[in-house]
Design an enzyme around this catalytic site. Sequence first.
Site, PDB file in Angstrom:
ATOM      1  N   CYS A 142      47.764  17.385  25.049  1.00 54.48           N
ATOM      2  CA  CYS A 142      46.633  17.405  25.975  1.00 54.48           C
ATOM      3  C   CYS A 142      47.029  17.933  27.354  1.00 54.48           C
ATOM      4  O   CYS A 142      47.336  19.099  27.496  1.00 54.48           O
ATOM      5  CB  CYS A 142      46.007  16.021  26.057  1.00 54.48           C
ATOM      6  SG  CYS A 142      44.295  16.066  26.694  1.00 54.48           S
ATOM      7  N   HIS A 235      44.281  14.729  21.026  1.00 55.05           N
ATOM      8  CA  HIS A 235      45.053  13.486  20.945  1.00 55.05           C
ATOM      9  C   HIS A 235      45.158  13.004  19.497  1.00 55.05           C
ATOM     10  O   HIS A 235      44.494  12.035  19.108  1.00 55.05           O
ATOM     11  CB  HIS A 235      44.401  12.398  21.796  1.00 55.05           C
ATOM     12  CG  HIS A 235      44.580  12.592  23.262  1.00 55.05           C
ATOM     13  ND1 HIS A 235      45.760  12.294  23.914  1.00 55.05           N
ATOM     14  CD2 HIS A 235      43.730  13.057  24.212  1.00 55.05           C
ATOM     15  CE1 HIS A 235      45.634  12.545  25.206  1.00 55.05           C
ATOM     16  NE2 HIS A 235      44.418  13.024  25.413  1.00 55.05           N
ATOM     17  N   GLU A 237      47.321  11.269  18.290  1.00 51.07           N
ATOM     18  CA  GLU A 237      47.942   9.940  18.281  1.00 51.07           C
ATOM     19  C   GLU A 237      46.943   8.818  18.535  1.00 51.07           C
ATOM     20  O   GLU A 237      47.254   7.635  18.303  1.00 51.07           O
ATOM     21  CB  GLU A 237      49.046   9.881  19.343  1.00 51.07           C
ATOM     22  CG  GLU A 237      48.601   9.661  20.776  1.00 51.07           C
ATOM     23  CD  GLU A 237      48.058  10.903  21.464  1.00 51.07           C
ATOM     24  OE1 GLU A 237      47.789  10.814  22.687  1.00 51.07           O
ATOM     25  OE2 GLU A 237      47.897  11.947  20.809  1.00 51.07           O
TER      26      GLU A 237
END
Length: 312
Positions: A142, A235, A237
């Site tokens: 990001c 993102h 994650e």
Amino acid sequence: MPVKIPDNLPAAGILESENIFVMSETRAANQDIRPMKVLILNLMPNKIETETQLLRLLGNTPLQVDVDLLRIHDKASKHVSIDHMNNFYRDFEQVRHKNYDGLIITGAPLGQVEFEDVSYWDHIREIIDWSQQHVTSVLFLCWAAHAALFHLYGLNRKLLTTKRSGVFTHKRTTKHYPLLRGFDDEFFAPHSRFAEMDVALLKAHPELEVLTESATAGAYMVLSTNNRNLFVMGHPEYQKSTLKDEYLRDLAQGLKPEIPENYFSDNDPEKSPIARWHSHGSLLVSNWLNYYVYQLTPYNLDDMSAITPWES
């Protein structure tokens, strides 16, 4: 195989409850294995949450991974104790002399701040430059992806009038990269940012390859032609509740955020979110760690010149 993490790191209990195999430094010291050494520069305010998210993905591979946590400065944080930072994080001077198989640099809540105005911009540039000689492959997430594209290639982002928040459909632009092995033709990924890269500029750059993109959210995965740098604009994650937590935080601060797109059931924030990206997020990190770290890194980390690129 396990991720080796510092003894007593809070993420350990969370991951063990999810049956993700983690190993303490003490136990790992008794094994005769050449693990992958991965450094994580954590720029997110909620350190423990981000640690857990990234370790969850790293733990879903057959490789043993030794993780070091790096901080950008030693200033006190509102979201984590100074004891946690001092016990588990290293300063750059402590790792400057080392080489690593992989480096992950997280996003940061700096989407509306010009890069040169970021208080630690010079330090970020120093670490990025260091990584090009001391790390086999770097995964930028990001904000870090935007920052690295600006610093390494002179490509600047475009600020958005409203936050790009939600879960978006992406397509592969190529089928021939190891990073995309196992990926569906279309897949979901979450985004949460105030800026966007120009896809046309990325595609026109001779040292970059756009691997996946979204008609709504733009480029998602961009790889340097020397395989050393992977830029992920979203993102992968994030856990199921992260976008909701950000939305509620922004509401509480009076920011009047828009509802994250394609995220809540029936687009109703009173209903539960739907996680659509976990499988591809896990596959992304697994492929990166396998094909762009493990299979390219030298056995002897002292000799980084032994890295050989993939032929796409």
